[in-house]
Enzyme design. Structure first.
Site, PDB file in Angstrom:
ATOM      1  N   PRO A  71      75.709 -43.651   6.860  1.00 25.71           N
ATOM      2  CA  PRO A  71      75.083 -43.447   8.168  1.00 25.71           C
ATOM      3  C   PRO A  71      75.220 -42.008   8.662  1.00 25.71           C
ATOM      4  CG  PRO A  71      77.191 -44.537   8.438  1.00 25.71           C
ATOM      5  CD  PRO A  71      76.969 -44.415   6.954  1.00 25.71           C
ATOM      6  N   CYS A 128      55.736 -22.761  25.066  1.00 24.54           N
ATOM      7  CA  CYS A 128      54.299 -22.731  25.331  1.00 24.54           C
ATOM      8  C   CYS A 128      53.574 -23.801  24.528  1.00 24.54           C
ATOM      9  CB  CYS A 128      53.747 -21.346  25.031  1.00 24.54           C
ATOM     10  SG  CYS A 128      54.509 -20.125  26.078  1.00 24.54           S
TER      11      CYS A 128
END
Ligand code: LLP
Length: 857
Positions: free
Chosen positions: A739, A808
């Protein structure tokens, strides 16, 4: 003010009613309280009605009386005359049971007659002089042509014309009244001279709410308040969609539509009496009177068209009728619908084509047993070919001006595209759009559909005037995942860290160690590895190596990070995908266990694997995980060797003198179903039996962590128990796992500072100095990360923001529609559960530079 059965069943509940009524009096209003019977009493009375033996009926009546005596004792009141009369009457009815419908109605009316008598005594004894009013004096049922004795007595409808004389009479009598829900007086039958009316009648389903509405209309009340156990109507069933939002305002038609198509809080029947006199209705939560609730009224404010709610109804039966050879035959529809009328069935949705008519039957409107349907089908078969489709479910979106919102429903349509849609119907009043699908898919669809509606701007949850807080926000506060989060206690330190510099990732090593220990103790793994792609900060690698974990890498860069950070004795895995030949060669030379996941290396790199032990990643044909982009299985995913190439791979490996010592599978990331890993384990084990050299089975990672408040965490004990069962069947293989997220996600937070605020129409943007260059998960996977204003941690969350970064791109949104305290420039904001796949997925985009990383140990 109407109070239901649970609200009148105990002393504390009555104290609550006392306070609420007193508060309305303090506002200068005169109050009529409408009550239901104590919980369980109506059922007990119905039971009494079915008993044929007089002594049994008397025993039942005594038990019912005892409930009222007990409550009186709690209230420290003597038996008031009004109640004594009712108890005596009930005894009389029990003693002389005629069994007919008029007698049944009279018996059942006693539930409300007794609870209201008790309430009048309690309120008056506690300083609020209250008149007991017999509802049968005020509400008269109308007699309708299609009624029979049963519907007339047990499912009556009341004439709710405003009655100024009654209003004036009450005004002269007092300021506070209490009366009964559910009952009225029978009217005079103009067609039957023998029936003079005056008998007790019941209002049927939704009875008490409907009574309150009738009184509201007859008295032309200021408003009707329905006091119940939820704050109002929500945008979806909160049990299925905890993020459903409270609807603050609705007009009568929308509310009626929502009530008819699924919401249980209000019976649809109780809205129509209020429309004409334009009396508003308010739904309020008895336990949380501070909440504004839902206000249903006549007003139509200027507002952007929005879907108000999505609801589902199950148990829908579709009847499809094909008109063989009757194309455009005059009267076909009349013939068909006549059959429905004959069988007493009320039709809900209708779809028609030139040779087919399909209708739906709703179980709440019809008694749909198989006998009725079979009889209907037999009769219909005389005029057409019939097909019955069941069980189905109807998914309905409600909102005024539905047809002007179609362009926003793309994602919703896409969701339906994955299922069989039997029928689509758009109501002619432009208020709803309904899809009929198979019943078994509908529960799973609702949360997604709700989310899609919000995200597509079809449900304008940004309009705070219309949409209130979420259900989990109101009722789930105690279970919010961050209640136990480490950062609650470390708030002061985090504030300091952010003041010094922002944005900053902060990782809490204690949490990481704790997660590692939980996995090691609860899962029957022989080896646990950490997938370092989730977060490769050296301090984290060291901590996990100290806890005894190995490390799983996917690139030379990650292998190098490991080599320079932890002792060489730390077990390492290399699980690359479409990597160049040199990556494999270097890893093997460094003594790392390498996992292959395609034929190509074995086919073309003739000497690379000679004499080496290797592991093989298999594609089990399916993926799972929190988002399409993290599911790794099936032909559309680039990972793993397809099963049909397994024999070829084994054959080639033998020829190349490579020993397949492990099988590997990883189906995806962010899985919260406890049974997932045991399934993978069992599948790999049965495949391994074909390859004698296999020693271990690596069942990957993917263990999820909750993101939304209220989402249930993975049940590790259940994962462990399921794995242990498989292990017992296949004891000869070692069990490995790798994991990533589970170990680090909740240990990390991203701290940022508010830069600017902006309003645009009803949208409010909260700018922070972290953006998608720091945390790409919201933009890439629509991932939800909790966002908290640390500076104003204890202030009420009254504002709704779009939390955005400085990049942006329009996608630079860290959280949409987040309810936060009114925030200001410089406030410190925390973005939670960002320890996994946060900094490691950051980019230099816009050259804003990476966030700093801080370790708390
Ligand atoms: N093993 C293999 C072969 C993997 O590909 C991965 C993750 C893991 C283990 C660890 O999975 P975990 O336990 O962390 O779920 N960037 C995505 C997650 C991508 C996972 C890639 N592979 C996200 O932020 O949700």
């Amino acid at each position: 003010m109407k109070f239901g059965g649970t609200s009148v069943a105990t002393l504390p509940r009555w104290q609550n009613i006392l306070e609420l009524v007193a508060s309305r009096r303090a506002e200068g209003a005169r109050v009529l309280v409408v009550v239901s019977a104590l919980t369980g009493i109506t059922d007990a009375l119905k039971q009494l009605c079915t008993q044929t033996a007089t002594d049994l009926r008397l025993l039942s009546a005594q038990a019912i009386a005892r409930r009222h005596h007990d409550l009186l004792a709690d209230m420290q009141l003597d038996l008031p005359d009004t109640l004594a009369t009712r108890l005596h009457d009930l005894d009389g009815l029990a003693a002389h049971g005629t069994g007919d419908l008029a007698w049944q109605a009279q018996v059942q009316a006693h539930g409300e007659l007794m609870s209201s008598a008790l309430g009048a005594a309690f309120l008056s004894a506690n300083g609020l002089t209250t008149e007991w009013l017999d509802a049968r004096e005020c509400l008269e049922a109308v007699t309708l042509p299609n009624q029979n004795e049963r519907t007339r007595l047990l499912s009556a409808i009341v004439d709710s014309q405003p009655d100024p004389a009654l209003a004036a009479h009450l005004a002269a009598r007092g300021d506070v009244f209490i009366t009964q829900g559910f009952i009225a007086r029978e009217g005079v039958d103009p067609d039957d001279a023998s029936n003079k009316g005056g008998r007790t009648v019941l209002l049927g389903r939704g009875g008490s709410d409907t009574s309150a509405s009738y009184f509201g209309a007859v008295l032309k009340a200021l408003r009707v308040e329905i006091w119940t156990d939820v704050a109002g109507m929500f945008t979806a069933n909160p049990r299925q969609v905890p993020g459903a939002r409270l609807l603050r305002r609705l007009d009568y038609e929308e509310a009626q539509e929502i009530a008819t198509t699924g919401a249980k809080v209000l019976h649809p029947r109780c809205l129509s009496p209020l429309r004409l006199p334009r009396v508003p209705l308010l739904i309020k939560d008895t336990n949380r009177p501070d909440l504004a609730g839902t206000r249903i009224g006549p007003e139509l404010r200027e507002e952007a068209p929005s879907i108000k709610a999505i609801s589902t109804r199950k148990g829908i039966t579709l009847v499809s009728m094909e008109s063989v050879g009757m194309w455009q035959q005059v009267g076909f529809l009349a013939d068909v619908f006549n059959q429905f009328k004959q069988h007493g069935l009320s039709v809900d949705l209708i779809g028609s084509a030139e040779t087919n008519v399909t209708v739906s039957l709703d179980p709440t409107e019809n008694l749909l047993d198989s006998d009725v349907l079979a009889a209907l089908a037999t009769d219909l078969a005389k005029v057409c070919r019939v097909k019955v489709i069941a069980p189905c479910a109807a998914v309905t979106m409600v909102g005024r001006g539905m047809r002007s919102m179609l362009h926003r429903l793309n994602p919703v349509m896409a969701e339906f595209g994955q299922h069989r849609v039997h029928m689509i119907s758009q109501s002619s009043n432009n208020l709803n759009l309904t899809f009929v699908v198979d019943e078994n898919v509908v529960d799973g669809m609702l949360p997604q559909l709700h989310e899609q509606l919000v995200r597509a701007g079809a449900m304008r949850t940004d309009d705070a005037d219309l949409f209130g807080p979420t259900w989990e926000g109101i009722y789930g506060a105690e279970t919010a995942p961050h209640d136990e989060a480490w950062w609650i206690n470390d708030r002061a330190k985090l504030m300091q860290l952010a003041e010094q510099h922002s944005p900053r990732y902060v990782y809490h090593l204690g949490t990481i160690r704790e997660r590692a220990r939980a996995l090691l103790t609860k899962l029957p793994v022989d080896r646990l590895f950490y997938a370092i792609k989730a977060n490769s900060h050296p301090a984290i690698l060291r901590a996990l190596a100290e806890e005894g974990l190995g490390l799983e890498c996917v690139s030379p860069g990650e292998l190098a990070r490991v080599a320079e950070t932890v002792p060489a004795s730390t077990p390492r895995l290399f699980t690359p995908n479409f990597a160049p030949r040199s990556d494999y060669r270097d890893a093997l030379e460094a003594g790392v266990m390498v996992t292959l996941d395609s034929l190509h290396p074995m086919e073309h790199w003739v000497e690379t694997f000679d004499g080496h032990d290797i592991s093989l990643r298999i594609d089990l044909g399916r993926g799972s995980g929190h988002h399409d982009k993290v599911r790794t299985g099936g032909s559309t995913s680039k990972f793993g060797l397809p099963l049909d190439q397994l024999d070829a791979f084994v054959h080639l490996a033998t020829a190349r003198h490579a020993r397949i010592v492990g099988l590997h599978a990883h189906l995806g990331s962010g899985v919260l179903e406890a049974g997932h890993w045991a399934e993978v384990y069992a599948q790999l084990a049965s495949l391994a039996e074909r390859i004698p050299s296999v020693e271990f089975l690596n069942i990957g990672g993917g263990l999820g962590v909750p993101s939304h408040p209220g989402e249930q965490p993975l049940d590790l004990d259940a994962v462990g128990a399921a794995l242990a069962e498989v292990k017992q069947l296949y004891p000869r293989y070692q069990l490995w796992m790798e994991p990533g997220r589970f170990l680090v996600a909740e240990a990390g937070v991203l701290l940022a500072k508010v830069t600017q605020l902006k309003g645009k129409g009803s949208w409010r943007y909260l700018g922070v100095d972290a953006g998608m260059h720091n945390l790409i998960r919201p933009a890439l996977y629509d991932a939800w990360h909790e966002i908290v204003n640390l500076t104003r941690f204890n202030e009420p969350a009254t504002a709704m923001y779009q939390v955005v970064g400085p990049i942006c791109e329009s996608g630079d949104v860290l959280g949409s529609d987040r309810r936060l305290p009114e925030s200001h420039e410089g406030d410190v904001v925390l973005i939670a559960t960002t320890g996994a796949y946060g900094q490691v997925m950051s980019s230099p985009y816009n050259l804003r530079g990476p966030a700093e990383e801080i370790i708390l140990d």
